[in-house]
Design an enzyme around this catalytic site. Structure first.
Site, mmCIF file in Angstrom:
data_model
loop_
_atom_site.group_PDB
_atom_site.id
_atom_site.type_symbol
_atom_site.label_atom_id
_atom_site.label_comp_id
_atom_site.label_asym_id
_atom_site.label_seq_id
_atom_site.Cartn_x
_atom_site.Cartn_y
_atom_site.Cartn_z
ATOM 1 N N ASP A 92 -0.677 2.933 -0.897
ATOM 2 C CA ASP A 92 0.507 3.614 -1.399
ATOM 3 C C ASP A 92 1.765 3.016 -0.771
ATOM 4 O O ASP A 92 1.701 2.298 0.235
ATOM 5 C CB ASP A 92 0.443 5.114 -1.084
ATOM 6 C CG ASP A 92 -0.673 5.814 -1.858
ATOM 7 O OD1 ASP A 92 -0.942 5.383 -2.996
ATOM 8 O OD2 ASP A 92 -1.258 6.762 -1.322
ATOM 9 N N HIS B 123 -1.906 -0.985 -5.817
ATOM 10 C CA HIS B 123 -1.614 0.441 -5.761
ATOM 11 C C HIS B 123 -2.867 1.305 -5.880
ATOM 12 O O HIS B 123 -2.822 2.521 -5.620
ATOM 13 C CB HIS B 123 -0.609 0.822 -6.866
ATOM 14 C CG HIS B 123 0.411 1.817 -6.416
ATOM 15 N ND1 HIS B 123 0.120 2.846 -5.549
ATOM 16 C CD2 HIS B 123 1.735 1.946 -6.707
ATOM 17 C CE1 HIS B 123 1.202 3.579 -5.333
ATOM 18 N NE2 HIS B 123 2.206 3.044 -6.008
#
Length: 433
Positions: free
Chosen positions: A410, A406
């Site tokens: 995204d 992450h």
């Protein structure tokens, strides 16, 4: 002078190597570049080549022995030389012969070293650049703060995780440097009160040391889950047309090209195509920067008896299906036979793990650091699918699960990548463009 054969360093984090077998024996003539022994690292077995032409002498280690990198394990006696078991000091330089090579003089001058204090190992006792570097290394060791512990970075990390005091560990590496294996031995020797007070345990079948490849996998995966905030996204893909394409091409390729095209090869081609459209997933994190790579090099997880290796298919976006299939077949064979080369494992930018052939429906893979993403593929199975008008049809389906870092990727980027990957596999003619 005899040329030393040293334990080489094949991998970035490698600390030592285990001698598997000598391909040449004491007294055999060898040519420069000829394989003389096999060495095993944490990941693969490699051949070590002779650094010079001559006679193999002074073999110091046998099969099964573990040696720190950089340590001499044998010597190559050059033509015309006579071997003595103990090295003899070089004769003093004759009058008029320069005391040191020009490179050694410049290095000594830059560091303020008195060449008279340096032992020369070159012809006629001449001081070489390597002699000055060795002298400087010894000086750094002597000037180190009293009580300082010398250990490789991996050993320091392992000591922190296991609660081992490095000051109590005896190092077996070059110059007494502490290796990971030394930390593991020290950890095993620490009394564990909790174990002594524990209730009786079931009968033990066997005790397997966490060493070699299994230890490398454990350290790498621990680092992955500890450092990277990982999330997963899944999608179901209709695989009927992809399977038909693989079947048609494989029959022709086996007959004409002598290679079998597999579903994994098609998955590699589809992933490469999708990564070209979504370069944010073909990336790694290095310090404070995200590096997006121009090359699409896809690693494929391959099971071997000792654990798992990930040979890489470089430039997968520029290869056709048959070319990918051939590269995959060659590397998977070398992996299972323990013959992978260093270049087979380097440069991966994305990883594919396919457990469908083992009957697994779906699973989540752990990131292969420092890569941004890894794709887990389950088996192709017949499932009921609800079509328009509530019509139920049976189709060949598979579940794809993407694990991503992450910090780099995204959720929307991951979802778009999977959507394009699904499109490529449900309409595989796209990949021929």
């Amino acid at each position: 002078m005899p040329v030393p054969v040293i334990m080489p360093k094949f991998e970035m984090a490698q600390e030592s190597g285990k001698v598997l077998r000598w391909l040449k024996q004491e007294g055999d003539a060898v040519a420069k570049g000829e394989a003389i022994l096999e060495v095993e690292t944490d990941k693969v077995a490699m051949e070590v080549e002779a650094p010079a032409s001559g006679t193999l002498v002074g073999i110091r280690v046998g099969p099964g022995e573990v040696v720190p990198i950089g340590q001499p394990i044998a010597f190559i006696l050059l033509p015309g030389e006579v071997w003595t078991a103990a090295p003899t000091p070089s004769p003093a330089p004759s009058p008029g012969t320069p005391r040191a090579t020009p490179l050694a003089e410049r290095l000594a001058q830059a560091h303020g070293v008195d060449l008279a204090a340096v032992l020369g190992t070159g012809p006629g006792g001449r001081v070489t650049k390597a002699d000055v570097e060795m002298y400087l290394a010894r000086q750094r060791m002597e000037d180190a703060p009293k009580g300082a512990v010398r250990a490789v970075p991996a050993a320091r990390r392992l000591a922190r995780e296991l609660g081992v005091d490095l000051r109590e560990v005896k190092g077996t590496g070059p110059g007494g440097r502490i290796q990971s294996a030394d930390v593991l031995r020290a950890a095993e020797a620490i009394p564990r009160a909790a174990e002594a007070e524990a209730l009786p345990r079931p009968a033990l079948r066997r005790r397997v040391p966490l060493t070699g490849m299994r230890r490398a996998i454990a350290e790498r995966m621990l680092r992955s889950v500890r450092e990277a905030p990982q999330f997963t996204v899944s999608v179901d893909v209709e695989m009927g047309r992809a399977l038909a394409m693989v079947e048609d091409l494989s029959a022709w390729a086996e007959r004409e090209e002598g290679v079998r095209v597999t579903l994994t090869a098609l998955l590699i081609r589809a992933c490469a195509w999708a990564l070209r459209r979504h370069p944010s997933l073909n990336a790694t994190l290095e310090g404070e920067e995200i590096l997006e790579w121009e090359e699409v090099n896809i690693g494929v997880a391959v099971a071997v008896p000792e654990g798992l290796v990930v040979p890489v298919v470089p430039g997968a976006d520029r290869k056709g299906l048959i070319e990918i299939a051939r590269a995959l077949e060659e590397k998977a064979t070398r992996a299972r036979e323990g013959r992978l080369r260093p270049e087979d494992l380097q440069g991966g930018t994305f990883t594919l793990s396919n457990l469908g052939m083992y009957g697994v429906d779906r699973f989540t893979a752990i990131l292969n650091p420092p890569q941004a993403a890894i794709l887990a593929v389950g088996r192709v199975a017949k499932r009921p699918v609800v079509e328009e008008g509530d019509r139920v049809e049976v189709r060949s389906m598979a579940t794809f699960t993407l694990t991503a870092d992450h910090r780099i990727v995204d959720g929307v980027q991951a979802a778009r990548f999977l959507d394009d990957l699904r499109m490529a596999l449900e309409r595989p003619g796209i990949l021929l463009g």
